[in-house]
Design an enzyme around this catalytic site. Structure first.
Site, PDB file in Angstrom:
ATOM      1  N   CYS A 244       0.904  -1.135  -0.133  1.00 38.01           N
ATOM      2  CA  CYS A 244      -0.211  -0.017  -0.095  1.00 38.01           C
ATOM      3  C   CYS A 244       0.838   1.206  -0.072  1.00 38.01           C
ATOM      4  O   CYS A 244       1.464   1.565  -1.089  1.00 38.01           O
ATOM      5  CB  CYS A 244      -0.736  -0.115   1.260  1.00 38.01           C
ATOM      6  SG  CYS A 244      -2.552   1.023   0.730  1.00 38.01           S
ATOM      7  N   HIS A 329      -3.990  -5.278  -0.509  1.00 35.63           N
ATOM      8  CA  HIS A 329      -3.434  -5.667   0.865  1.00 35.63           C
ATOM      9  C   HIS A 329      -3.512  -7.581   0.782  1.00 35.63           C
ATOM     10  O   HIS A 329      -4.593  -7.875   0.888  1.00 35.63           O
ATOM     11  CB  HIS A 329      -4.580  -5.319   1.966  1.00 35.63           C
ATOM     12  CG  HIS A 329      -4.093  -3.966   2.517  1.00 35.63           C
ATOM     13  ND1 HIS A 329      -3.310  -3.676   3.606  1.00 35.63           N
ATOM     14  CD2 HIS A 329      -4.752  -2.556   1.923  1.00 35.63           C
ATOM     15  CE1 HIS A 329      -3.076  -2.280   3.511  1.00 35.63           C
ATOM     16  NE2 HIS A 329      -4.022  -1.707   2.853  1.00 35.63           N
ATOM     17  N   GLU A 331      -2.668  -9.350   2.973  1.00 34.31           N
ATOM     18  CA  GLU A 331      -3.175  -9.938   4.307  1.00 34.31           C
ATOM     19  C   GLU A 331      -4.567  -9.852   4.543  1.00 34.31           C
ATOM     20  O   GLU A 331      -5.302 -10.601   5.404  1.00 34.31           O
ATOM     21  CB  GLU A 331      -2.570  -9.170   5.580  1.00 34.31           C
ATOM     22  CG  GLU A 331      -3.044  -8.051   5.945  1.00 34.31           C
ATOM     23  CD  GLU A 331      -2.911  -6.771   4.809  1.00 34.31           C
ATOM     24  OE1 GLU A 331      -3.401  -5.672   5.067  1.00 34.31           O
ATOM     25  OE2 GLU A 331      -2.098  -7.015   3.954  1.00 34.31           O
TER      26      GLU A 331
END
Length: 364
Positions: A244, A329, A331
């Protein structure tokens, strides 16, 4: 619940009812389209300085619990929802949505016409707004709302914190990292040291890392130009992953430039093409800025990921060094886990290079 109002810089006023901490607040009004994961969203440090509008009609139906936080305390300025559930049901919950916001000191409004609000943001681009009990007061919005670098300083760690693992040593350069990023690294059985974003290159080298992860975070990437030489040096020395804001900072360290988007990407359903495999993944995203493609024509980095919807750049790789960046992202939390293989690739690069860049290996 008492009446409250969201006053926008356009002069538009939306009525709602107070939830959470009943105090005035001011911030950049943004929206997230995810259908679940409201707790992970509002505790994401990248929302520092922003009033978060949650588009899904009902929020809070499974309550709040300490296990799903992405930070110890939310950094967002406020929360706007259509409906806030006062009687949630979940075996893990420890409080309701509104009660937890009050505990954190975060103001919010419920029973707001969020469809209208999102339409206004899409029409006028991202707007400044104020949550207040008195809509007739004259509201002057400072420009900028926050000093350069203030938001990252607000959310980043103040000193190094170590997490024990048996494998390679990863330095997580913290501009406002999410707990899920740390957790996904620890699942790989690596040793992680989280360090402040302004940690010097020499200090990082003295920690003997095998790899570097540059985190997400809030605000304008241009505010961190003083760190570009350090970031470029880190990518020369170690396998590096940027997520990011970290993606933007690495690209800008190599000479790219950023630009602010009309209203950003925030949600859990953004399709991204991986040019290395030809596969399209659904990703979780949260960002207001993006790398300008026109600044990347002669860039040393090569584009690996692009957004299917708007063709924006979603990630780079270096042709000769173990360097990868992703705007999305991997995750997730909240969102799909299609791209969690990015962490596998990063850890594999630590093992294959012995914690050294390609250039270093050639010099040995």
């Amino acid at each position: 619940m008492n009446k409250g109002y969201l006053v926008l810089e356009t002069g538009d006023i939306l009525e709602g009812k107070w939830i959470g901490h009943q105090d005035e607040t001011m911030g950049e009004v943004v929206f997230n389209t995810s259908m679940t994961g409201y707790q992970e969203m509002i505790t994401d440090p990248s929302y520092a300085g922003q009033i978060v509008t949650l588009c899904y009609p009902l929020v809070g139906n499974y309550g709040m619990n300490p296990d799903d936080n992405e930070s110890q305390k939310p950094a967002c300025q406020g929360v706007i929802v259509g409906e806030s559930c006062d009687q949630p049901s979940n075996g893990k919950m420890t409080s309701s949505f509104s009660d937890q916001l009050a505990t954190w000191g975060i103001p919010g409004l419920a029973e707001v016409n969020t469809r209208k609000l999102v339409s206004l943001i899409r029409k006028h681009k991202t707007l400044k707004g104020k949550i207040t009990a008195n809509p007739k007061t004259v509201t002057v919005f400072p420009e900028p709302l926050f000093a350069p670098g203030q938001l990252v300083e607000q959310v980043a760690v103040e000193k190094a914190v170590s997490y024990i693992g048996q494998g390679k040593h990863v330095i997580l350069l913290d501009f406002g990292y999410k707990a899920s990023i740390l957790n996904d690294l620890l699942k790989q059985n690596v040793r992680v040291t989280v360090v402040p974003y302004d940690t010097s290159l020499k200090e990082i080298q003295n920690m003997n890392p095998d790899g570097i992860l540059i985190s997400n975070g809030p605000g304008n990437p241009d505010d961190h130009a003083m760190h570009f030489p350090k970031i470029k040096a880190l990518t020369d020395l170690y396998p590096t992953l940027g997520i990011c804001l970290g993606h933007q900072l690495i690209a800008m360290a190599y000479g790219a430039s950023s630009k602010k988007m009309a209203f950003g990407h925030r949600g859990g359903n953004h399709p991204v093409l991986d040019h290395e495999t030809g596969k399209i993944w659904i990703t979780s995203q949260n960002h207001s800025y993006e790398i300008d493609p026109e600044s990347c024509i002669d860039l040393e980095l090569a584009v690996r990921f692009t957004n299917v919807n708007d063709t924006g750049i979603e990630g780079f790789f270096h042709p000769e060094k173990p360097v990868t960046t992703v705007q999305f992202h991997p995750e997730a939390r909240p969102g799909p886990v299609d791209t969690d293989y990015i962490f596998d690739e990063f850890i594999e690069s630590l093992v294959c290079t012995g914690g050294k860049s390609s250039c270093q290996m050639q010099q040995v």
